[in-house]
Enzyme design. Structure first.
Site, PDB file in Angstrom:
ATOM      1  N   GLY A  25       1.019  -1.234  -0.156  1.00 53.55           N
ATOM      2  CA  GLY A  25      -0.103  -0.143  -0.100  1.00 53.55           C
ATOM      3  C   GLY A  25       0.583   1.374   0.113  1.00 53.55           C
ATOM      4  O   GLY A  25       0.371   2.288   0.030  1.00 53.55           O
TER       5      GLY A  25
ATOM      6  N   ARG B 151       5.065 -10.443  -8.293  1.00 53.97           N
ATOM      7  CA  ARG B 151       4.861  -9.260  -9.018  1.00 53.97           C
ATOM      8  C   ARG B 151       3.729  -8.271  -8.737  1.00 53.97           C
ATOM      9  O   ARG B 151       3.017  -8.747  -7.711  1.00 53.97           O
ATOM     10  CB  ARG B 151       4.713  -9.516 -10.714  1.00 53.97           C
ATOM     11  CG  ARG B 151       5.661 -10.686 -11.163  1.00 53.97           C
ATOM     12  CD  ARG B 151       5.530 -10.934 -12.672  1.00 53.97           C
ATOM     13  NE  ARG B 151       6.361 -12.005 -12.970  1.00 53.97           N
ATOM     14  CZ  ARG B 151       7.726 -11.666 -13.529  1.00 53.97           C
ATOM     15  NH1 ARG B 151       8.126 -10.439 -13.284  1.00 53.97           N
ATOM     16  NH2 ARG B 151       8.643 -12.483 -13.912  1.00 53.97           N
ATOM     17  N   ALA B 152       3.660  -7.420  -9.335  1.00 51.23           N
ATOM     18  CA  ALA B 152       2.485  -6.265  -9.067  1.00 51.23           C
ATOM     19  C   ALA B 152       1.031  -6.831  -9.217  1.00 51.23           C
ATOM     20  O   ALA B 152       1.045  -7.717 -10.481  1.00 51.23           O
ATOM     21  CB  ALA B 152       2.826  -5.102  -9.914  1.00 51.23           C
TER      22      ALA B 152
ATOM     23  N   THR C 199      -1.827  -4.924  -7.816  1.00 50.36           N
ATOM     24  CA  THR C 199      -2.351  -3.569  -7.971  1.00 50.36           C
ATOM     25  C   THR C 199      -1.607  -2.438  -7.847  1.00 50.36           C
ATOM     26  O   THR C 199      -2.055  -1.282  -7.823  1.00 50.36           O
ATOM     27  CB  THR C 199      -3.693  -3.267  -6.831  1.00 50.36           C
ATOM     28  OG1 THR C 199      -3.274  -3.460  -5.701  1.00 50.36           O
ATOM     29  CG2 THR C 199      -4.715  -4.609  -6.960  1.00 50.36           C
ATOM     30  N   SER C 200      -0.597  -2.502  -7.699  1.00 50.58           N
ATOM     31  CA  SER C 200       0.601  -1.520  -7.470  1.00 50.58           C
ATOM     32  C   SER C 200       1.429  -1.240  -8.675  1.00 50.58           C
ATOM     33  O   SER C 200       1.317  -2.047  -9.743  1.00 50.58           O
ATOM     34  CB  SER C 200       1.387  -1.719  -6.326  1.00 50.58           C
ATOM     35  OG  SER C 200       2.300  -2.874  -6.754  1.00 50.58           O
TER      36      SER C 200
ATOM     37  N   THR D 218       8.167  -6.089  -5.939  1.00 52.21           N
ATOM     38  CA  THR D 218       9.588  -6.386  -5.831  1.00 52.21           C
ATOM     39  C   THR D 218      10.275  -7.379  -6.890  1.00 52.21           C
ATOM     40  O   THR D 218      11.536  -6.922  -7.345  1.00 52.21           O
ATOM     41  CB  THR D 218       9.762  -7.146  -4.287  1.00 52.21           C
ATOM     42  OG1 THR D 218       9.595  -6.460  -3.300  1.00 52.21           O
ATOM     43  CG2 THR D 218      11.437  -7.639  -4.177  1.00 52.21           C
TER      44      THR D 218
ATOM     45  N   ASP E 163     -11.513  -6.135   1.752  1.00 51.27           N
ATOM     46  CA  ASP E 163     -10.470  -6.251   2.723  1.00 51.27           C
ATOM     47  C   ASP E 163     -10.811  -7.487   3.933  1.00 51.27           C
ATOM     48  O   ASP E 163     -11.965  -7.587   4.279  1.00 51.27           O
ATOM     49  CB  ASP E 163     -10.378  -5.100   3.715  1.00 51.27           C
ATOM     50  CG  ASP E 163      -9.829  -3.878   2.793  1.00 51.27           C
ATOM     51  OD1 ASP E 163      -9.116  -4.328   2.109  1.00 51.27           O
ATOM     52  OD2 ASP E 163     -10.461  -2.624   3.105  1.00 51.27           O
TER      53      ASP E 163
ATOM     54  N   SER F 261      -2.653 -15.681   2.948  1.00 55.69           N
ATOM     55  CA  SER F 261      -1.786 -15.215   1.869  1.00 55.69           C
ATOM     56  C   SER F 261      -0.361 -15.234   2.152  1.00 55.69           C
ATOM     57  O   SER F 261       0.487 -15.922   1.682  1.00 55.69           O
ATOM     58  CB  SER F 261      -2.332 -14.201   1.208  1.00 55.69           C
ATOM     59  OG  SER F 261      -1.449 -13.806  -0.028  1.00 55.69           O
TER      60      SER F 261
ATOM     61  N   LYS G 155      -2.494   0.480   3.047  1.00 59.94           N
ATOM     62  CA  LYS G 155      -3.447  -0.380   2.801  1.00 59.94           C
ATOM     63  C   LYS G 155      -4.038  -0.427   4.240  1.00 59.94           C
ATOM     64  O   LYS G 155      -5.121  -0.730   4.574  1.00 59.94           O
ATOM     65  CB  LYS G 155      -2.682  -1.660   2.574  1.00 59.94           C
ATOM     66  CG  LYS G 155      -3.584  -2.931   2.579  1.00 59.94           C
ATOM     67  CD  LYS G 155      -2.990  -4.018   1.981  1.00 59.94           C
ATOM     68  CE  LYS G 155      -2.540  -4.136   0.706  1.00 59.94           C
ATOM     69  NZ  LYS G 155      -2.096  -5.465   0.149  1.00 59.94           N
TER      70      LYS G 155
END
Length: 502
Positions: free
Chosen positions: A176, A203-204, A206-207, A211, A264, A272, A296
């Site tokens: 977030g 991997r992304a 929603t961003s 990393t 959420d 996860s 977030k």
């Protein structure tokens, strides 16, 4: 007339969802009574998958004796063009009754969650089924025992890494916060300090960058388990994409459906994160929770609730887990997007004069906390040790060695298209909306276009003059730049300035 159809690749990326395309005049489609969105079992030479049917109109691109498969279906079936497959109705999913029970308020045990996970991986569940399951588990509908059961079911369904009796350190940020790319720095410091830290990253979702997206700018990340182990045994650490390792593989399916629902769920988030940490063989895990109004985790109360669940489930999974609450008010570093974040990482590791101080300090805080978790260490000395490793150049050398072991280091590229966004009036920079600044970076092409994103030119607390650049948009094409610029210009409160100052 035969009971088979010739397979062709549709050339359509449906992410991880297997899709089959059939002509509405196809004899099998008619005789089996297949309709759009039906679940179809496809058998080919002893292999099978279950896919969702999309029906193509008559006289179109698909012949009546053909079936086209999406990219994920083609790969999962191991098909070759011209192969002929058989099509039939699959057996009903065994977990359908489990999902129904949960939807009506029932509590599930590990066997129930395992059935859902198994059917998810076999693609026996439609997106509607998965959406029903995720909705039934959303909010606070998973208690602590159910969260533990779901975490174990997700872990057990995939591959696990075994490092013997050795201490294995790991860290995770709940996310977030754009630009918060501490992981490569932390891994380099911890590995250079002599500890084992096999870091698998995503991997992304929603961003503008995950990393793995940022690391991939500098070195290969799609390693299998054998290659990962070779890198870690040689260098003490790695930064690789977890999606190629089948660690808690059901999680990707759940996330694909969770994303458009925008729910959420503390239980699902904990399952996860910790299923993947346990599957990766971690023994000691540090969880970073940035807290801020547009992060977030938006409040300390939410952080405390999430932290309590992480701690209890981590203990049940046999993990030594620690929590680190950090400032989530604004982006970290200067870059938002894979290549721009990679440049920040390298600047910190290289001790460059213009390296972002906030990224350096956060990485040192996390690395120090993680070093303090290792058995046999003296509590409180980790931060100083981490700084010494970074300042000596040992972390930079270790990072380059890890990159070489993963397949070779490369310098990040830069975008061809750039434009600055200026301050509408003079004032002091008071706030940055993390979600909206991230959206602008994504509209510019990140993370798919590696050099796209945003370069921040000011920070909270800075005094700016009217017309002074606040941030710079980076894109690889004029169209993407214009698209992002249009949205940026329509959002007057992405960056909040105080009233004009003299």
């Amino acid at each position: 007339m035969t009971d088979t159809l010739a397979l062709i690749p549709a050339g359509i990326d449906t992410y991880s969802q297997p899709i089959v395309y059939m002509n509405e005049d196809c004899h099998i489609c008619r005789s089996e009574g297949f309709a759009a969105q039906a679940r179809v079992r496809i058998d080919l030479e002893g292999r099978w998958i279950i896919a969702t049917l999309n029906v193509v109109g008559r006289g179109s691109w698909l012949g009546v004796d053909q079936a086209a498969l999406s990219a994920s279906a083609w790969q999962a079936l191991g098909a070759r063009e011209g192969d002929k497959a058989m099509f039939s109705h699959p057996e009903p999913a065994a977990s359908a009754s489990v999902i129904r029970a949960k939807a009506y308020g029932g509590r599930l045990d590990q066997a129930g969650f395992a059935a859902v996970v198994r059917d998810t991986l076999d693609n026996r569940l439609s997106d509607l089924d998965l959406a029903a399951f995720i909705t039934a588990c959303a909010g606070d509908r998973l208690d602590e025992a159910e969260t533990v059961a779901l975490t174990r079911a997700m872990k057990d369904a995939g591959q696990t890494l075994d490092w013997g009796e050795r201490t294995v350190l790991d860290k995770h940020c709940v996310g977030g916060l754009p630009g918060n790319r501490t992981t490569p720095i932390v891994v380099a410091i911890v590995a250079a300090a002599g500890h084992l830290i096999p870091k698998t990253s995503s991997r992304a979702i929603t961003s503008p960058a995950g990393t793995a997206d940022t690391m991939e700018v500098m070195a290969p990340v799609a390693l299998d388990a054998t290659a990962l182990r070779r890198v870690v045994e040689a260098e003490g650490g790695c930064i690789v994409w977890g999606g190629g390792l089948a660690l808690s593989p059901a999680d990707d399916h759940f996330i694909r459906v969770e994303r458009p629902l925008d729910f959420d769920s503390t239980g699902q988030l904990v399952a996860s994160v910790l299923s993947k940490k346990a599957a990766a063989g971690a023994t000691h895990v540090l969880i970073d929770m940035p807290v801020g109004p547009t992060a977030k985790v938006r409040s300390m109360a939410a952080a405390e609730a999430l932290g309590a669940r992480l701690s209890s489930v981590g203990k049940a999974m046999g993990l030594n887990l620690a929590l680190h609450v950090s400032d989530g008010v604004a982006p970290v570093g200067r870059g938002i997007g894979p290549a721009l974040e990679a440049l920040d990482v390298l600047a910190v590791l290289r001790r460059a004069p213009g390296a972002p101080v906030d990224l350096r300090e956060r990485a040192l805080d996390l690395a120090g906390h993680l070093l303090d978790l290792a058995p046999g260490t003296v509590a409180g000395q980790g931060r100083g040790r981490a700084q010494a490793v970074l300042d000596s150049g040992a972390a930079e050398a270790k990072f380059l060695a890890i990159c070489a072991a993963q397949g070779g280091f490369r310098e990040p590229g830069t975008a061809a298209q750039r434009i600055e966004i200026d301050a509408p009036h003079a004032g002091v920079l008071m706030a940055v909306d993390n979600r909206r600044i991230a959206r602008i970076a994504k509209l510019a092409g990140a993370p798919r276009q590696k050099s796209a994103g945003i370069r921040l030119l000011t920070q909270i607390g800075d005094r700016v003059e009217k017309g002074q650049p606040l941030y710079e948009l980076h894109a690889e094409t004029p169209g993407e730049l214009a698209y992002a610029l249009s949205y940026a210009e329509s959002q007057t409160d992405v960056i909040t300035l105080s009233e004009s100052v003299p």
